[in-house]
Design an enzyme around this catalytic site. Structure first.
Site: not given
Length: 439
Positions: A245, A369
């Site tokens: 991220e 995820e």
């Protein structure tokens, strides 16, 4: 007398004329049936010259079908009335395109689970025993038995998030004890016959600020260079994921889709990551590597700005906590209904963006995820999980649940497995993830 002479002369001329025709036919018997035909021209009388190799192997592409050029044949008029018409040759059926090795590798990952909040636990001080880091976010030490249990549950992949920056000294060297512990945990997982993904998680040195570009490239050279060397001889079931991220931390746009300058840094970082790993040699020459977009988003705004390096062993990592109102601890709804537009539209849009980007860039996607916290809404969470897993499976997208081992402390309960007791807290969701729910 004159008339008789004229008749005699005419008869003689006729005889001479017939003799001349006979002689001509003997010399040219092919013209005996067509005395008015022309002589063959010089062009049509040239000897036949076979085509060159280049001409013979050239083809004409029409609508995706390859057609070999047709060689002209001399017409046989003597058989024209007796030979049946020749049927066009039957084209062989078009074979389905062969999946690249990268796509085949992605399919092997199948269903997976994260070992979150363990090797990525940071900010809790220093410890003499490196395994104490794993306890700092209220989780037990990772054991070989955990991975054996995960495999028995039906998972094929584990993602092991790792934070590195707290384990790097002033000279840029990764602590050897920390590296040894990461290798040990990876060994546990590989010994359990699982595919393994390790990454750089929570590290700030790769955040995509324009002023940080040169520093991030230098840090990638250093940190990933050391990681790659430590694992260069490991099996190819081990996958490296460069970053988790990457985003503009601390800014108002952190949770958005990024901007032009952040895209530039992320593209440079992805390219540098691939370059650094490849040049370490060993099994890293063709190890599978995972790239990511801004904040691992599946939004097409950020995806359209990604530049994929030239490499045939790349995967794309993205996250899918959708709809965030339902999946997140701060979301404003505990309910999910597959007949409700707001419940399913985000999932359907995410899948569409993933597939479009994957196909346009010839890179398989892996959802590294996703998950939904427990809010006292187990039936809704199971229904959501079933819908999104079906959507991933229909699109041939592997998926990895975010498990932080928090199984009782609502509102951040993504955990499915009690790592200490090795029991399933939410067995129905595990059965859905591993496709054992009798669908």
């Amino acid at each position: 007398m004159i008339a008789k002479n004229k008749g005699l002369i005419a008869g003689i001329c006729l005889i001479v004329f017939m003799i001349a025709i006979t002689v001509a036919c003997v010399k040219n018997p092919q013209n005996s049936n067509n005395i008015t035909s022309s002589w063959p021209t010089e062009e049509t009388c040239l000897p036949y010259v076979p085509p060159t190799i280049e001409e013979a192997t050239s083809s004409i592409i029409q609508g995706g079908i390859t057609q070999a050029p047709t060689q002209a044949k001399t017409e046989d008029t003597t058989q024209a009335t007796t030979q049946p018409p020749t049927e066009a040759p039957t084209q062989p059926p078009t074979e389905a395109p062969t999946l690249s090795e990268a796509y085949l590798m992605a399919q092997k990952l199948n269903a997976g689970i994260n070992i979150g909040n363990a090797l990525d636990a940071y900010g809790s001080g220093t410890f003499d025993d490196m395994t104490d880091y794993e306890l700092s976010w209220h989780n037990p030490r990772i054991t070989p038995e955990l991975f054996v249990y995960i495999k028995e549950l039906g998972f094929d992949t584990v993602r092991i998030p790792v934070t590195w920056f707290e384990h790097i000294d002033a000279n840029g060297k990764i602590d050897s004890a920390w590296m040894k512990r990461v290798c040990e945990v990876v060994d546990f997982a590989l010994d359990a016959d699982l595919y393994v993904i390790i990454n750089a998680h929570h590290d700030k040195w790769y955040m995509p600020f324009s002023y940080n570009k040169e520093n991030s490239l230098a840090q990638i050279e250093n940190v990933w260079g050391q990681i790659a060397m430590a694992f260069r001889d490991y099996e190819k079931e081990l996958i490296f994921e460069g970053f988790n991220e990457p985003r503009l931390v601390g800014t108002s746009g952190e949770r958005g889709f990024g901007d032009a300058s952040s895209y530039e840094v992320i593209n440079a970082n992805n390219a540098k990551f691939v370059e650094v790993v490849r040049k370490t040699g060993g099994n890293n020459v063709d190890r599978y590597l995972m790239l990511t977009s801004y904040m691992a988003t599946n939004n097409k705004v950020a995806l359209n700005e990604m530049i994929i390096p030239e490499d045939d062993r790349l995967l794309w990592s993205c996250h899918a906590y959708t709809p965030i109102q339902f999946t997140h601890k701060d979301g404003n709804t505990n309910n999910w209904d597959e007949d409700d537009y707001d419940s399913v539209s985000g999932i359907n849009t995410a899948i569409r963006h993933m597939k479009a980007f994957s196909e346009a860039n010839n890179i398989p996607v892996v959802v590294t995820e996703f998950g939904a916290v427990y809010k006292g809404n187990e039936a809704d969470r199971e229904a959501w999980c079933r819908y999104i897993v079906d959507a991933f499976s229909d699109a041939s997208i592997p998926y990895i649940w975010w498990d932080n081992n928090y199984i009782e402390d609502y509102p951040n309960t993504y955990g499915l497995i009690d790592r200490e007791k090795l029991i399933s807290k939410y067995p129905n969701i595990i059965k859905i993830l591993t496709r054992q729910d009798n669908r």
